[in-house]
Design a protein around this motif. Structure first.
Motif, PDB file in Angstrom:
ATOM      1  N   TYR A  61       0.834  -1.205   0.000  1.00  0.00           N
ATOM      2  CA  TYR A  61       0.000   0.000   0.000  1.00  0.00           C
ATOM      3  C   TYR A  61       0.867   1.252   0.000  1.00  0.00           C
ATOM      4  O   TYR A  61       0.542   2.241  -0.662  1.00  0.00           O
ATOM      5  CB  TYR A  61      -0.940   0.005   1.203  1.00  0.00           C
ATOM      6  N   ASP A  62       1.970   1.230   0.727  1.00  0.00           N
ATOM      7  CA  ASP A  62       2.876   2.367   0.771  1.00  0.00           C
ATOM      8  C   ASP A  62       3.417   2.670  -0.624  1.00  0.00           C
ATOM      9  O   ASP A  62       3.410   3.823  -1.065  1.00  0.00           O
ATOM     10  CB  ASP A  62       4.025   2.059   1.746  1.00  0.00           C
ATOM     11  N   THR A  63       3.838   1.637  -1.327  1.00  0.00           N
ATOM     12  CA  THR A  63       4.382   1.826  -2.669  1.00  0.00           C
ATOM     13  C   THR A  63       3.316   2.308  -3.634  1.00  0.00           C
ATOM     14  O   THR A  63       3.573   3.202  -4.451  1.00  0.00           O
ATOM     15  CB  THR A  63       5.001   0.503  -3.169  1.00  0.00           C
ATOM     16  N   PHE A  70       3.187  10.704  -6.785  1.00  0.00           N
ATOM     17  CA  PHE A  70       4.050  11.194  -7.858  1.00  0.00           C
ATOM     18  C   PHE A  70       3.253  11.471  -9.127  1.00  0.00           C
ATOM     19  O   PHE A  70       3.449  12.484  -9.787  1.00  0.00           O
ATOM     20  CB  PHE A  70       5.168  10.192  -8.166  1.00  0.00           C
ATOM     21  N   SER A  71       2.363  10.565  -9.487  1.00  0.00           N
ATOM     22  CA  SER A  71       1.568  10.756 -10.703  1.00  0.00           C
ATOM     23  C   SER A  71       0.682  11.984 -10.593  1.00  0.00           C
ATOM     24  O   SER A  71       0.546  12.751 -11.551  1.00  0.00           O
ATOM     25  CB  SER A  71       0.710   9.510 -10.978  1.00  0.00           C
ATOM     26  N   THR A  72       0.073  12.179  -9.441  1.00  0.00           N
ATOM     27  CA  THR A  72      -0.771  13.358  -9.243  1.00  0.00           C
ATOM     28  C   THR A  72       0.056  14.636  -9.317  1.00  0.00           C
ATOM     29  O   THR A  72      -0.382  15.637  -9.902  1.00  0.00           O
ATOM     30  CB  THR A  72      -1.480  13.274  -7.877  1.00  0.00           C
ATOM     31  N   ALA A  73       1.240  14.629  -8.740  1.00  0.00           N
ATOM     32  CA  ALA A  73       2.102  15.813  -8.792  1.00  0.00           C
ATOM     33  C   ALA A  73       2.518  16.126 -10.225  1.00  0.00           C
ATOM     34  O   ALA A  73       2.513  17.296 -10.641  1.00  0.00           O
ATOM     35  CB  ALA A  73       3.332  15.605  -7.914  1.00  0.00           C
ATOM     36  N   ILE A  74       2.855  15.108 -10.984  1.00  0.00           N
ATOM     37  CA  ILE A  74       3.263  15.324 -12.378  1.00  0.00           C
ATOM     38  C   ILE A  74       2.093  15.844 -13.198  1.00  0.00           C
ATOM     39  O   ILE A  74       2.234  16.788 -13.984  1.00  0.00           O
ATOM     40  CB  ILE A  74       3.835  14.021 -12.977  1.00  0.00           C
ATOM     41  N   PRO A 124      13.743   0.141   2.017  1.00  0.00           N
ATOM     42  CA  PRO A 124      12.339   0.375   2.368  1.00  0.00           C
ATOM     43  C   PRO A 124      12.067   1.870   2.543  1.00  0.00           C
ATOM     44  O   PRO A 124      12.717   2.557   3.317  1.00  0.00           O
ATOM     45  CB  PRO A 124      12.169  -0.350   3.701  1.00  0.00           C
ATOM     46  N   GLY A 125      11.121   2.367   1.798  1.00  0.00           N
ATOM     47  CA  GLY A 125      10.764   3.771   1.874  1.00  0.00           C
ATOM     48  C   GLY A 125      11.735   4.699   1.189  1.00  0.00           C
ATOM     49  O   GLY A 125      11.549   5.903   1.177  1.00  0.00           O
ATOM     50  N   GLY A 126      12.764   4.161   0.568  1.00  0.00           N
ATOM     51  CA  GLY A 126      13.784   4.995  -0.057  1.00  0.00           C
ATOM     52  C   GLY A 126      13.417   5.505  -1.418  1.00  0.00           C
ATOM     53  O   GLY A 126      13.951   6.487  -1.893  1.00  0.00           O
ATOM     54  N   GLY A 127      12.484   4.835  -2.094  1.00  0.00           N
ATOM     55  CA  GLY A 127      12.080   5.264  -3.421  1.00  0.00           C
ATOM     56  C   GLY A 127      11.454   6.636  -3.418  1.00  0.00           C
ATOM     57  O   GLY A 127      11.705   7.464  -4.288  1.00  0.00           O
ATOM     58  N   PHE A 128      10.635   6.908  -2.413  1.00  0.00           N
ATOM     59  CA  PHE A 128       9.967   8.206  -2.324  1.00  0.00           C
ATOM     60  C   PHE A 128      10.987   9.301  -2.071  1.00  0.00           C
ATOM     61  O   PHE A 128      10.995  10.333  -2.753  1.00  0.00           O
ATOM     62  CB  PHE A 128       8.930   8.164  -1.207  1.00  0.00           C
ATOM     63  N   ALA A 129      11.878   9.086  -1.124  1.00  0.00           N
ATOM     64  CA  ALA A 129      12.903  10.084  -0.801  1.00  0.00           C
ATOM     65  C   ALA A 129      13.858  10.283  -1.982  1.00  0.00           C
ATOM     66  O   ALA A 129      14.266  11.409  -2.280  1.00  0.00           O
ATOM     67  CB  ALA A 129      13.674   9.669   0.435  1.00  0.00           C
TER      68      ALA A 129
END
Length: 135
Positions: A61-63, A70-74, A124-129
């Motif tokens: 769910y986090d991913t 990201f899609s909404t921001a773009i 874990p959680g590094g993709g967003f950062a």
């Protein structure tokens, strides 16, 4: 001001010592609650491996929500900038050292963004950062 920090450290140490001497340890109660939570997670996920159930339940769910953000921001940036007209006057560097420095800086920035993307998706959680820092 140092004496305030000293008193805070002493109070924290005193709390740890007194907490251990009590009849019911808060750590023991937390351990029992943790065991019950793991049992509930194992039964609700329907997966024999509890770790897999935890990953599917939380990290998936986090991913998914990171991708949605990201899609909404773009899409929002594209929508806001859709009517922008480019300026007719573009200022450019004319001296060679500035041009070389700008190209080297852009190359280093691109390499750092790629490195963050590669290492970020492996933690874990590094993709967003990594995506935020690379952007």
């Amino acid at each position: 001001m140092k004496w305030v920090y000293g008193i805070a450290v002493l109070l924290a140490a005193l709390q740890l010592i007194v907490g251990e001497a009590g009849s019911v340890s808060p750590n023991r109660a937390a351990g029992v609650a943790l065991v019950e939570a793991v049992e509930i997670l194992a039964s609700e996920s329907g997966v024999p491996n509890t770790v897999t159930g935890l990953i599917l339940r939380n990290r998936l769910y986090d991913t998914v929500f990171e991708v949605v953000v990201f899609s909404t921001a773009i899409l929002g940036a594209q929508y806001l900038l859709a009517d922008e007209q480019p300026t007719a006057n573009v200022a450019q560097f004319t001296d060679i050292p500035s041009i070389v420095l700008a190209r080297v800086g852009a190359t280093i920035s691109a390499l750092i963004a790629v490195e963050l993307a590669i290492r970020g998706h492996l933690t874990p959680g590094g993709g967003f950062a990594a995506g935020v820092a690379g952007g």
